[in-house]
Design a protein around this motif. Structure first.
Motif, PDB file in Angstrom:
ATOM      1  N   GLY A 151       0.796  -1.221   0.000  1.00  0.00           N
ATOM      2  CA  GLY A 151       0.000   0.000   0.000  1.00  0.00           C
ATOM      3  C   GLY A 151       0.826   1.267   0.000  1.00  0.00           C
ATOM      4  O   GLY A 151       0.298   2.377   0.094  1.00  0.00           O
ATOM      5  N   LYS A 152       2.131   1.122  -0.129  1.00  0.00           N
ATOM      6  CA  LYS A 152       3.058   2.253  -0.114  1.00  0.00           C
ATOM      7  C   LYS A 152       3.089   2.938  -1.486  1.00  0.00           C
ATOM      8  O   LYS A 152       3.086   2.264  -2.526  1.00  0.00           O
ATOM      9  N   SER A 153       3.097   4.267  -1.488  1.00  0.00           N
ATOM     10  CA  SER A 153       3.196   5.003  -2.739  1.00  0.00           C
ATOM     11  C   SER A 153       4.608   4.905  -3.287  1.00  0.00           C
ATOM     12  O   SER A 153       5.587   4.963  -2.539  1.00  0.00           O
ATOM     13  N   THR A 154       4.706   4.784  -4.602  1.00  0.00           N
ATOM     14  CA  THR A 154       6.013   4.763  -5.244  1.00  0.00           C
ATOM     15  C   THR A 154       5.959   5.654  -6.475  1.00  0.00           C
ATOM     16  O   THR A 154       4.889   5.870  -7.053  1.00  0.00           O
ATOM     17  N   GLU A 175       6.158  10.747   2.748  1.00  0.00           N
ATOM     18  CA  GLU A 175       4.967  11.459   3.217  1.00  0.00           C
ATOM     19  C   GLU A 175       4.427  12.395   2.140  1.00  0.00           C
ATOM     20  O   GLU A 175       3.217  12.488   1.921  1.00  0.00           O
ATOM     21  N   GLN A 176       5.329  13.102   1.453  1.00  0.00           N
ATOM     22  CA  GLN A 176       4.898  13.997   0.393  1.00  0.00           C
ATOM     23  C   GLN A 176       4.291  13.219  -0.768  1.00  0.00           C
ATOM     24  O   GLN A 176       3.247  13.598  -1.312  1.00  0.00           O
ATOM     25  N   LEU A 177       4.945  12.123  -1.138  1.00  0.00           N
ATOM     26  CA  LEU A 177       4.470  11.319  -2.265  1.00  0.00           C
ATOM     27  C   LEU A 177       3.074  10.760  -1.997  1.00  0.00           C
ATOM     28  O   LEU A 177       2.242  10.673  -2.900  1.00  0.00           O
ATOM     29  N   ASP A 178       2.803  10.404  -0.756  1.00  0.00           N
ATOM     30  CA  ASP A 178       1.480   9.892  -0.404  1.00  0.00           C
ATOM     31  C   ASP A 178       0.393  10.938  -0.638  1.00  0.00           C
ATOM     32  O   ASP A 178      -0.763  10.601  -0.913  1.00  0.00           O
ATOM     33  N   ILE A 296      31.502   7.776  -6.513  1.00  0.00           N
ATOM     34  CA  ILE A 296      30.884   9.064  -6.239  1.00  0.00           C
ATOM     35  C   ILE A 296      30.328   9.067  -4.826  1.00  0.00           C
ATOM     36  O   ILE A 296      29.678   8.108  -4.398  1.00  0.00           O
ATOM     37  N   LEU A 297      30.603  10.136  -4.096  1.00  0.00           N
ATOM     38  CA  LEU A 297      30.113  10.288  -2.726  1.00  0.00           C
ATOM     39  C   LEU A 297      28.863  11.166  -2.724  1.00  0.00           C
ATOM     40  O   LEU A 297      28.825  12.217  -3.372  1.00  0.00           O
ATOM     41  N   ILE A 298      27.846  10.714  -2.004  1.00  0.00           N
ATOM     42  CA  ILE A 298      26.530  11.356  -2.000  1.00  0.00           C
ATOM     43  C   ILE A 298      26.203  11.858  -0.596  1.00  0.00           C
ATOM     44  O   ILE A 298      26.560  11.227   0.399  1.00  0.00           O
ATOM     45  N   LYS A 299      25.507  12.983  -0.528  1.00  0.00           N
ATOM     46  CA  LYS A 299      25.018  13.492   0.761  1.00  0.00           C
ATOM     47  C   LYS A 299      23.520  13.762   0.649  1.00  0.00           C
ATOM     48  O   LYS A 299      22.948  13.818  -0.439  1.00  0.00           O
ATOM     49  N   GLU A 300      22.871  13.920   1.803  1.00  0.00           N
ATOM     50  CA  GLU A 300      21.448  14.253   1.895  1.00  0.00           C
ATOM     51  C   GLU A 300      20.591  13.290   1.081  1.00  0.00           C
ATOM     52  O   GLU A 300      19.718  13.697   0.308  1.00  0.00           O
ATOM     53  N   MET A 301      20.835  12.005   1.277  1.00  0.00           N
ATOM     54  CA  MET A 301      20.083  10.984   0.561  1.00  0.00           C
ATOM     55  C   MET A 301      18.609  10.985   0.953  1.00  0.00           C
ATOM     56  O   MET A 301      18.273  11.110   2.130  1.00  0.00           O
ATOM     57  N   ASN A 302      17.758  10.839  -0.038  1.00  0.00           N
ATOM     58  CA  ASN A 302      16.331  10.597   0.192  1.00  0.00           C
ATOM     59  C   ASN A 302      16.025   9.232  -0.408  1.00  0.00           C
ATOM     60  O   ASN A 302      16.273   8.997  -1.589  1.00  0.00           O
ATOM     61  N   TRP A 303      15.512   8.320   0.417  1.00  0.00           N
ATOM     62  CA  TRP A 303      15.355   6.937  -0.033  1.00  0.00           C
ATOM     63  C   TRP A 303      13.892   6.517   0.005  1.00  0.00           C
ATOM     64  O   TRP A 303      13.210   6.637   1.027  1.00  0.00           O
ATOM     65  N   LEU A 304      13.391   6.021  -1.120  1.00  0.00           N
ATOM     66  CA  LEU A 304      12.007   5.570  -1.241  1.00  0.00           C
ATOM     67  C   LEU A 304      11.918   4.067  -1.500  1.00  0.00           C
ATOM     68  O   LEU A 304      10.824   3.514  -1.566  1.00  0.00           O
TER      69      LEU A 304
END
Length: 380
Positions: A151-154, A175-178, A296-304
């Protein structure tokens, strides 16, 4: 209450479902509002006043994207929906424009449209939509939203790959995607324009905007000079061995991978900008091979996506909006940090850009590129 689930996923009639539509004054968001109104939804249009266009181009009498606000208002009147203009100038300046200028000064290549979605649009505007009693907020972005087994939004890429905007929405939280809906995600641009003609919208033939909204005609240097007086400092252009090759009048005028306009001359093989060093105020140039990176080094990851195993997760990684995805292994770290190891080297990866991860058409998440580790040991 109706037991039928409506097209936006709510178990009630469209008339009982309030939708706030983010209206930019362009054809996409206008068609989005028109389609929802046609379905019978309780539609409310909101347009954001983000910046003073007169200041941006240093001319008096020019309103903040005045024509766009005017167009959004006229479309709303034609559709007979309430329309509000919210003054977000201060928020936009603090959260987007200031960051844009500072990123260039730090030797990065920023993407202000992502920052705008991440902060002003999908945070502040979304909160306002909830205050208005909206069940959801709709935008004209070309991405698709779907539900998976739990039931999770993707988020999925837009059906029109040439218009897909998922790269620019990587920072959308769960939360925003929902709360968000994307009615145009299954269409191509031609179909959107046909709908605009069918509804008789005044923006049916309006061309797509190509520039960053607060950078008229792409003249970002003048924006930086106005916001950060004195930021353009002269310095040296050196090769990767430290030999002086010439001089520059501000590292903000250079980008990773740049070849033209270096004004160093006298070299047998072409040289490219391979690094910008704000600490020494140097532009470092080198051969094309020095642009290649495998890590490549990444910061401020947002994971869905799902949980990432300790050994890493195979993904398709896009490190530039215009480039195809490259197969890579993603490893998540602490405090929003991550690392990707590319199966094949990529050239010209710049700090400040975004790395966005997919599995087939599904957006898994993304983050900001903090550093690209050059395959040339002299640049490590």
């Amino acid at each position: 209450m109706s037991t039928t689930v409506n097209s936006l996923g709510f178990q009630k009639s469209p008339a009982e479902t309030r939708v706030v539509v983010a209206m930019s004054g362009g054809v996409d968001s206008s068609v989005c509002a028109a389609l929802l109104k046609e379905e019978g939804y309780d539609v409310v249009g909101i347009t954001l006043q983000l910046y003073d266009h007169g200041i941006a181009i240093q001319k008096k009498g020019a309103c903040c994207a005045g024509q766009d606000i005017h167009d959004a208002r006229r479309v709303s009147e034609m559709l007979d929906i309430p329309h509000y203009v919210l003054d977000y100038e201060n928020r936009f300046k603090e959260q987007v424009m200031e960051d844009f200028a500072d990123s260039y000064i730090k030797g990065e290549t920023p993407i202000p449209c992502v920052k705008c979605n991440q902060t002003v649009k999908f945070k502040d505007l979304l909160d306002t939509a909830k205050d208005l009693g909206a069940d959801c907020m709709a935008t004209g972005h070309y991405v698709q939203r779907s539900l998976i087994e739990n039931g999770k939004s993707t988020m999925l890429r837009g059906a029109d790959m040439g218009k897909d905007q998922s790269y620019f929405l990587f920072a959308t939280t769960q939360e925003q995607l929902d709360f968000l809906r994307f009615p145009l995600g299954h269409m191509d641009k031609a179909e959107t324009r046909r709908h605009a003609d069918r509804f008789g919208l005044i923006v049916a033939d309006k061309p797509d905007s190509q520039d960053i909204c607060f950078v008229p005609e792409g003249k970002y240097i003048s924006v930086i000079e106005r916001m950060r007086p004195g930021a353009l400092k002269a310095g040296d252009i050196v090769d990767i061995d430290g030999n002086k090759m010439g001089e520059h009048d501000g590292i903000v005028k250079y980008t990773i991978g740049q070849r033209r306009g270096l004004n160093i001359g006298g070299t047998v093989d072409p040289l490219y900008v391979v690094k910008l060093d704000p600490k020494t105020n140097q532009v470092i140039v080198g051969p094309k091979e020095a642009l290649e990176t495998s890590e490549i080094l990444i910061k401020e990851m947002n994971w869905l996506g799902e949980d990432v195993p300790e050994e890493g997760l195979k993904v398709s990684a896009k490190v530039r909006s215009t480039r195809p995805g490259k197969t890579a292994t993603l490893k998540l770290g602490k405090m929003g940090m991550a690392r990707i190891i590319l199966d094949e080297p990529e050239a010209g990866v710049a700090a400040g850009q975004a790395a966005v991860f997919y599995r087939e058409d599904r957006l898994l998440g993304g983050g900001w590129i903090n550093a690209a580790i050059s395959n040339d040991p002299r640049l490590q």
